[in-house]
Design an enzyme around this catalytic site. Structure first.
Site, PDB file in Angstrom:
ATOM      1  N   GLN A   1       0.832  -1.202   0.000  1.00 53.47           N
ATOM      2  CA  GLN A   1       0.000   0.000   0.000  1.00 53.47           C
ATOM      3  C   GLN A   1       0.871   1.257   0.000  1.00 53.47           C
ATOM      4  OE1 GLN A   1      -3.166  -0.741   2.635  1.00 53.47           O
ATOM      5  NE2 GLN A   1      -4.085   1.258   2.482  1.00 53.47           N
TER       6      GLN A   1
ATOM      7  N   HIS B   1      -0.740  -3.690  10.982  1.00 58.62           N
ATOM      8  CA  HIS B   1       0.282  -4.532  11.637  1.00 58.62           C
ATOM      9  C   HIS B   1       0.392  -4.227  13.133  1.00 58.62           C
ATOM     10  CE1 HIS B   1       1.398  -6.084   7.743  1.00 58.62           C
ATOM     11  NE2 HIS B   1       1.436  -4.853   7.301  1.00 58.62           N
TER      12      HIS B   1
END
Length: 306
Positions: free
Chosen positions: A10, A198
């Site tokens: 991304q 994450h």
């Protein structure tokens, strides 16, 4: 003398990417049409025409980058490029696994759709942010995050030596940013993202993804894929499935993955997909790795790998 495919994640997206692949190749046209069906919407129009604000939304960005990267990789393979291993940064791991034939294009896109929507929703439910910390030792960044006790903040991406991204609750990230500067970071920059990727704030997305992963078939990969979670080459379907689940809440070990690849004999790599992020990181990680990128039809036509 090994050669690797590296797939971006991304933030590498750009409006108009892949349009030349759609116009000039059968495979490109077929995959873009399939993508519209799987997404249940005109993702093609968002990728080709934007607006950028829409393309930047996680639920569109991730499928968009996956679609374009896999098309480029498949076309390179048709042209005779035969990588001996692959890796992908965060979302890019899905592109890498599709190119390693662990699952086909359509299956991968179904997974990415669930992942992207889950991450977008997790970001809406548990607002978070991320920040890049430049010029501070990995361990110091990790320790500062661990010592902070008034909220969730973790080291999320170990991108290159002295380049770590932290992730967590907005207040926690904002509180830790000046502590990074005090500890000697040259620069700390908040990133324009829609969630704390994450990090433990992604649990709801992880649960959705686990459910989807358990319902689909994953094959052993034809070439090893260095996973984000372990930074080691993996080919076994069971390990691949687990690494995709663990990836959402755990840090991306990119620096270690590339270093390990070079140790294992990889001398050159191609960034397969939009942008130049991974080329920039690889220069910071190990200048001995001969790396270039392919993101257009023209570059595929002129591609030659010795």
């Amino acid at each position: 003398m090994g050669f690797a495919f590296l797939c971006p994640g991304q933030a590498s997206q750009k409006v108009g990417m892949g349009q030349d692949l759609y116009q000039n190749t059968e495979l490109g046209k077929r995959y873009f049409d399939t993508a519209n069906e799987i997404m249940g919407m005109d993702i093609q129009d968002i990728i080709f025409n934007g607006p950028e604000k829409t393309l930047k939304q996680t639920q569109y960005t991730q499928p968009a980058i996956y679609i374009v990267s896999v098309i480029i990789g498949k076309l390179l393979k048709e042209k005779g490029a035969t990588p001996s291993c692959a890796a992908g940064h965060s979302l890019g791991e899905y592109s890498a696994l599709a190119l390693a034939n662990s699952f086909d294009f359509s299956t991968g896109l179904q997974l990415v759709k669930v992942r992207a929507e889950g991450m977008q929703n997790a970001g809406n439910q548990n607002p978070g942010t991320m920040a890049a910390v430049i010029g501070l030792d990995d361990k110091k960044v990790h320790n500062i995050c661990q010592q902070y006790s008034n909220g969730i903040v973790v080291a999320a991406n170990f991108n290159a030596k002295g380049q770590v991204v932290i992730s967590g609750e907005i207040d926690a990230v904002h509180a830790v940013m000046p502590l990074m500067k005090e500890a000697g970071a040259m620069k700390v920059v908040e990133l324009n993202v829609s969630g704390a990727f994450h990090s433990p704030l992604m649990t709801s997305a992880k649960d959705l993804l686990s459910e989807k992963l358990s319902s689909i078939e994953i094959q052993d990969s034809e070439i090893p894929v260095y996973t984000n979670v372990s930074a080691t080459p993996v080919s076994c379907a069971t390990e691949i499935r687990q690494s995709l689940i663990d990836q959402l809440e755990n840090p991306v070990q990119w620096h270690e993955s590339i270093s390990r690849m070079v140790q294992d004999g990889i001398t050159s790599a191609v960034e397969v997909g939009p942008g130049r992020v991974l080329q920039g990181l690889s220069r910071r990680i190990d200048r001995s790795l001969n790396m270039n990128g392919v993101e257009s039809y023209e570059q595929i036509v002129n591609f030659s790998h010795v």
